[in-house]
Design a protein around this motif. Structure first.
Motif, PDB file in Angstrom:
ATOM      1  N   LEU A 140       0.621  -1.182   0.040  1.00 48.23           N
ATOM      2  CA  LEU A 140      -0.039  -0.153   0.165  1.00 48.23           C
ATOM      3  C   LEU A 140       0.863   1.313   0.036  1.00 48.23           C
ATOM      4  O   LEU A 140       0.664   2.173  -0.848  1.00 48.23           O
ATOM      5  CB  LEU A 140      -0.816   0.152   1.241  1.00 48.23           C
ATOM      6  CG  LEU A 140      -1.935   1.372   1.307  1.00 48.23           C
ATOM      7  CD1 LEU A 140      -2.747   1.339   0.051  1.00 48.23           C
ATOM      8  CD2 LEU A 140      -2.753   1.186   2.878  1.00 48.23           C
ATOM      9  N   PHE A 141       1.940   1.460   1.004  1.00 47.47           N
ATOM     10  CA  PHE A 141       2.657   2.498   0.983  1.00 47.47           C
ATOM     11  C   PHE A 141       3.454   2.659  -0.251  1.00 47.47           C
ATOM     12  O   PHE A 141       3.349   3.958  -0.907  1.00 47.47           O
ATOM     13  CB  PHE A 141       3.422   2.600   2.083  1.00 47.47           C
ATOM     14  CG  PHE A 141       2.641   2.616   3.373  1.00 47.47           C
ATOM     15  CD1 PHE A 141       1.497   3.020   3.729  1.00 47.47           C
ATOM     16  CD2 PHE A 141       3.653   2.370   4.783  1.00 47.47           C
ATOM     17  CE1 PHE A 141       0.681   3.245   4.920  1.00 47.47           C
ATOM     18  CE2 PHE A 141       2.722   2.608   5.928  1.00 47.47           C
ATOM     19  CZ  PHE A 141       1.596   3.074   6.072  1.00 47.47           C
ATOM     20  N   PRO A 142       3.885   1.864  -0.775  1.00 52.36           N
ATOM     21  CA  PRO A 142       4.466   2.089  -2.138  1.00 52.36           C
ATOM     22  C   PRO A 142       3.595   2.678  -3.453  1.00 52.36           C
ATOM     23  O   PRO A 142       4.107   3.536  -4.039  1.00 52.36           O
ATOM     24  CB  PRO A 142       5.105   0.862  -2.569  1.00 52.36           C
ATOM     25  CG  PRO A 142       5.422   0.164  -1.295  1.00 52.36           C
ATOM     26  CD  PRO A 142       4.246   0.602  -0.256  1.00 52.36           C
ATOM     27  N   MET A 143       2.511   2.067  -3.128  1.00 50.40           N
ATOM     28  CA  MET A 143       1.428   2.617  -4.124  1.00 50.40           C
ATOM     29  C   MET A 143       0.887   3.782  -4.087  1.00 50.40           C
ATOM     30  O   MET A 143       0.906   4.808  -4.834  1.00 50.40           O
ATOM     31  CB  MET A 143       0.257   1.686  -4.162  1.00 50.40           C
ATOM     32  CG  MET A 143       0.266   0.274  -4.666  1.00 50.40           C
ATOM     33  SD  MET A 143      -1.167  -0.616  -4.492  1.00 50.40           S
ATOM     34  CE  MET A 143      -2.304   0.094  -5.339  1.00 50.40           C
ATOM     35  N   ILE A 144       0.960   4.343  -2.795  1.00 46.67           N
ATOM     36  CA  ILE A 144       0.638   5.593  -2.326  1.00 46.67           C
ATOM     37  C   ILE A 144       1.574   6.714  -2.853  1.00 46.67           C
ATOM     38  O   ILE A 144       1.591   7.752  -3.463  1.00 46.67           O
ATOM     39  CB  ILE A 144       0.258   5.850  -0.762  1.00 46.67           C
ATOM     40  CG1 ILE A 144      -1.051   5.178  -0.394  1.00 46.67           C
ATOM     41  CG2 ILE A 144       0.225   7.392  -0.251  1.00 46.67           C
ATOM     42  CD1 ILE A 144      -1.285   5.009   0.865  1.00 46.67           C
ATOM     43  N   ILE A 156      -6.962  -0.159   0.433  1.00 46.77           N
ATOM     44  CA  ILE A 156      -7.054   0.643   1.378  1.00 46.77           C
ATOM     45  C   ILE A 156      -8.597   0.109   2.325  1.00 46.77           C
ATOM     46  O   ILE A 156      -8.547   0.229   3.403  1.00 46.77           O
ATOM     47  CB  ILE A 156      -7.557   2.157   1.141  1.00 46.77           C
ATOM     48  CG1 ILE A 156      -6.086   2.955   0.563  1.00 46.77           C
ATOM     49  CG2 ILE A 156      -8.276   2.813   2.086  1.00 46.77           C
ATOM     50  CD1 ILE A 156      -6.280   4.237   0.230  1.00 46.77           C
ATOM     51  N   SER A 157      -9.263  -0.523   1.475  1.00 45.41           N
ATOM     52  CA  SER A 157     -10.724  -1.166   2.144  1.00 45.41           C
ATOM     53  C   SER A 157     -10.116  -2.043   3.157  1.00 45.41           C
ATOM     54  O   SER A 157     -10.592  -2.091   4.112  1.00 45.41           O
ATOM     55  CB  SER A 157     -11.561  -1.376   0.917  1.00 45.41           C
ATOM     56  OG  SER A 157     -12.706  -2.149   1.505  1.00 45.41           O
ATOM     57  N   VAL A 158      -9.377  -2.970   2.638  1.00 45.61           N
ATOM     58  CA  VAL A 158      -8.858  -4.066   3.288  1.00 45.61           C
ATOM     59  C   VAL A 158      -8.069  -3.417   4.518  1.00 45.61           C
ATOM     60  O   VAL A 158      -8.169  -4.131   5.762  1.00 45.61           O
ATOM     61  CB  VAL A 158      -7.989  -4.954   2.545  1.00 45.61           C
ATOM     62  CG1 VAL A 158      -7.199  -5.848   3.237  1.00 45.61           C
ATOM     63  CG2 VAL A 158      -8.551  -5.545   1.377  1.00 45.61           C
ATOM     64  N   MET A 159      -7.311  -2.603   4.560  1.00 46.77           N
ATOM     65  CA  MET A 159      -6.625  -2.142   5.668  1.00 46.77           C
ATOM     66  C   MET A 159      -7.494  -1.352   6.821  1.00 46.77           C
ATOM     67  O   MET A 159      -7.360  -1.523   7.791  1.00 46.77           O
ATOM     68  CB  MET A 159      -5.589  -0.917   5.155  1.00 46.77           C
ATOM     69  CG  MET A 159      -4.393  -1.362   4.480  1.00 46.77           C
ATOM     70  SD  MET A 159      -3.315  -2.534   5.272  1.00 46.77           S
ATOM     71  CE  MET A 159      -4.040  -4.165   4.483  1.00 46.77           C
ATOM     72  N   ARG A 160      -8.659  -0.719   6.111  1.00 48.94           N
ATOM     73  CA  ARG A 160      -9.683  -0.204   7.116  1.00 48.94           C
ATOM     74  C   ARG A 160     -10.442  -1.275   7.898  1.00 48.94           C
ATOM     75  O   ARG A 160     -10.612  -1.097   9.025  1.00 48.94           O
ATOM     76  CB  ARG A 160     -10.471   0.719   6.196  1.00 48.94           C
ATOM     77  CG  ARG A 160     -10.052   2.008   6.035  1.00 48.94           C
ATOM     78  CD  ARG A 160     -10.892   2.999   5.132  1.00 48.94           C
ATOM     79  NE  ARG A 160     -10.648   4.300   5.168  1.00 48.94           N
ATOM     80  CZ  ARG A 160     -11.009   5.138   4.304  1.00 48.94           C
ATOM     81  NH1 ARG A 160     -11.750   4.649   3.291  1.00 48.94           N
ATOM     82  NH2 ARG A 160     -10.822   6.410   4.538  1.00 48.94           N
ATOM     83  N   PHE A 216      -5.166   8.006   4.190  1.00 48.35           N
ATOM     84  CA  PHE A 216      -6.289   7.132   3.465  1.00 48.35           C
ATOM     85  C   PHE A 216      -7.204   8.235   2.537  1.00 48.35           C
ATOM     86  O   PHE A 216      -7.229   7.982   1.194  1.00 48.35           O
ATOM     87  CB  PHE A 216      -6.942   6.092   4.098  1.00 48.35           C
ATOM     88  CG  PHE A 216      -6.087   4.835   4.508  1.00 48.35           C
ATOM     89  CD1 PHE A 216      -4.944   4.795   4.027  1.00 48.35           C
ATOM     90  CD2 PHE A 216      -6.794   4.006   5.374  1.00 48.35           C
ATOM     91  CE1 PHE A 216      -3.916   4.021   4.635  1.00 48.35           C
ATOM     92  CE2 PHE A 216      -5.733   2.988   5.756  1.00 48.35           C
ATOM     93  CZ  PHE A 216      -4.579   2.868   5.598  1.00 48.35           C
ATOM     94  N   PRO A 217      -7.763   9.091   3.350  1.00 51.33           N
ATOM     95  CA  PRO A 217      -8.647   9.826   2.461  1.00 51.33           C
ATOM     96  C   PRO A 217      -8.005  10.697   1.538  1.00 51.33           C
ATOM     97  O   PRO A 217      -8.488  11.028   0.224  1.00 51.33           O
ATOM     98  CB  PRO A 217      -9.515  10.739   3.533  1.00 51.33           C
ATOM     99  CG  PRO A 217      -9.445   9.843   4.717  1.00 51.33           C
ATOM    100  CD  PRO A 217      -8.181   9.301   4.611  1.00 51.33           C
ATOM    101  N   ARG A 218      -6.854  11.307   1.729  1.00 50.34           N
ATOM    102  CA  ARG A 218      -6.155  12.073   0.854  1.00 50.34           C
ATOM    103  C   ARG A 218      -5.520  11.253  -0.410  1.00 50.34           C
ATOM    104  O   ARG A 218      -5.654  11.672  -1.665  1.00 50.34           O
ATOM    105  CB  ARG A 218      -4.909  12.453   1.805  1.00 50.34           C
ATOM    106  CG  ARG A 218      -4.243  13.649   0.669  1.00 50.34           C
ATOM    107  CD  ARG A 218      -3.047  14.574   1.831  1.00 50.34           C
ATOM    108  NE  ARG A 218      -2.141  13.736   2.182  1.00 50.34           N
ATOM    109  CZ  ARG A 218      -1.288  14.260   3.187  1.00 50.34           C
ATOM    110  NH1 ARG A 218      -1.639  15.504   3.660  1.00 50.34           N
ATOM    111  NH2 ARG A 218      -0.249  13.491   3.744  1.00 50.34           N
ATOM    112  N   ALA A 219      -5.105  10.044  -0.091  1.00 49.00           N
ATOM    113  CA  ALA A 219      -4.921   9.099  -1.192  1.00 49.00           C
ATOM    114  C   ALA A 219      -5.981   8.634  -2.159  1.00 49.00           C
ATOM    115  O   ALA A 219      -5.392   8.556  -3.493  1.00 49.00           O
ATOM    116  CB  ALA A 219      -4.228   7.894  -0.611  1.00 49.00           C
ATOM    117  N   LEU A 220      -7.207   8.757  -1.718  1.00 49.00           N
ATOM    118  CA  LEU A 220      -8.296   8.453  -2.395  1.00 49.00           C
ATOM    119  C   LEU A 220      -9.111   9.794  -3.163  1.00 49.00           C
ATOM    120  O   LEU A 220      -9.940   9.835  -3.682  1.00 49.00           O
ATOM    121  CB  LEU A 220      -9.366   7.749  -1.587  1.00 49.00           C
ATOM    122  CG  LEU A 220      -9.044   6.378  -1.268  1.00 49.00           C
ATOM    123  CD1 LEU A 220     -10.092   5.791  -0.042  1.00 49.00           C
ATOM    124  CD2 LEU A 220      -8.850   5.576  -2.379  1.00 49.00           C
TER     125      LEU A 220
END
Length: 227
Positions: A140-144, A156-160, A216-220
Motif C-alpha cells: 500500500l505505501f509504495p502505491m501511495i 485501503i478498504s482491506v486496511m480499514r 487514506f482519504p487524501r490518497a483517495l
C-alpha cells in the motif's frame, strides 16, 4: 473551526485541535476506527453528555498541547512518520508486553482479577498487526508514494477492515484488564504491564487515526468530512 463542534467528526477534531485526542481518551471515544462519527453521535452511543465533551475541547490551550499538524505534511513525510513512530515501535512494544503478561499469568493466575488469557490475546494481536504492517510496507505505501490513485480503493478498504479488527482486539484487552487499571496490591510487573498496555492503546489509536482520517482519504482524493 467554528465554536459548534458537535457535528464535526471525531477524526476531523482529532486532526485539527491540539490535545483533542487526550480528551477523547478521557471519555473513551474512538477517534480512529470510529473517526467518521460526529461528536454528537459518538457521545450519544456512549451515553455521554456531548456538550460536556465539547466544552473540554473548546477549553484546550494549543500552547499546552504542542502537536505537529500532519495535514500539512506530504505523503512521504506522513508515511515515514508512520513507519518510524508506529510500525517500529509496535514491533518493540508487543513482544515485551507478551513477556510481562505471561509472567503475571504464571505468578498470579489463581487470583480472581488476573487477566487470564491476555498473553494469548497479545500473541494474536502481534501476528495480525505484523501481517497488516507488512502489507502496508510492501504494497500500500509504495502505491501511495507512486500516486496510483485509481488502484488504491481495494487495498485501503482491506486496511480499514483490519484496523477495525485491531480495534476489536484492543477492546478485548481493555475488558480483560479493567481498562488497564491494576488492583491496589498489584506487583511491579503487573503495573508495568498495564502501563505498557495503555501506551500501546494510545499509540495504536493514533496510528490508525493518522491512516484512516488523513493518509487514506487524501490518497483517495476524498474531502475530509467537516473539513
Amino acid at each position: 473551526m467554528t465554536a459548534q463542534l458537535l457535528d464535526h467528526t471525531l477524526g476531523n477534531l482529532a486532526s485539527r485541535i491540539p490535545g483533542a485526542t487526550r480528551v477523547f481518551h478521557t471519555f473513551h471515544l474512538d477517534f480512529c476506527c470510529g473517526g467518521q462519527k460526529t461528536l454528537r453521535q459518538a457521545s450519544l452511543e456512549r451515553g455521554l453528555d456531548a456538550q460536556q465533551v465539547e466544552e473540554q475541547l473548546l477549553s484546550l490551550n494549543p500552547d499546552e498541547h504542542p502537536e505537529q499538524d500532519w495535514r500539512s505534511a506530504s505523503d512521504d513525510q506522513l508515511i515515514e512518520h508512520l513507519l518510524e513512530r508506529y510500525h517500529d515501535v509496535h514491533r518493540q512494544q508487543l513482544p515485551e508486553l507478551i513477556r510481562l503478561a505471561a509472567r503475571v499469568e504464571q505468578v498470579h493466575g489463581a487470583r480472581e482479577n488476573c487477566p487470564r488469557g491476555l498473553t494469548d490475546l497479545l500473541l494474536g494481536m502481534l501476528q495480525e498487526l505484523e501481517n497488516h504492517m507488512q502489507k502496508e510496507e510492501q504494497i500500500l505505501f509504495p502505491m501511495i508514494r507512486q500516486g496510483q490513485n485509481p488502484m488504491l480503493g481495494g487495498p485501503i478498504s482491506v486496511m480499514r477492515f483490519e484496523h477495525d479488527q485491531h480495534g476489536d482486539a484492543l477492546e478485548k484487552v481493555i475488558l480483560l484488564t479493567n481498562d488497564m487499571q491494576p488492583p491496589a496490591n498489584a506487583c511491579n510487573t503487573w503495573r508495568a504491564l498495564y502501563r505498557g498496555l495503555d501506551e500501546l492503546r494510545r499509540d495504536l489509536m493514533q496510528h490508525i487515526h493518522l491512516e484512516n482520517n488523513l493518509l487514506f482519504p487524501r490518497a483517495l482524493g476524498e474531502e475530509m468530512q467537516n473539513g
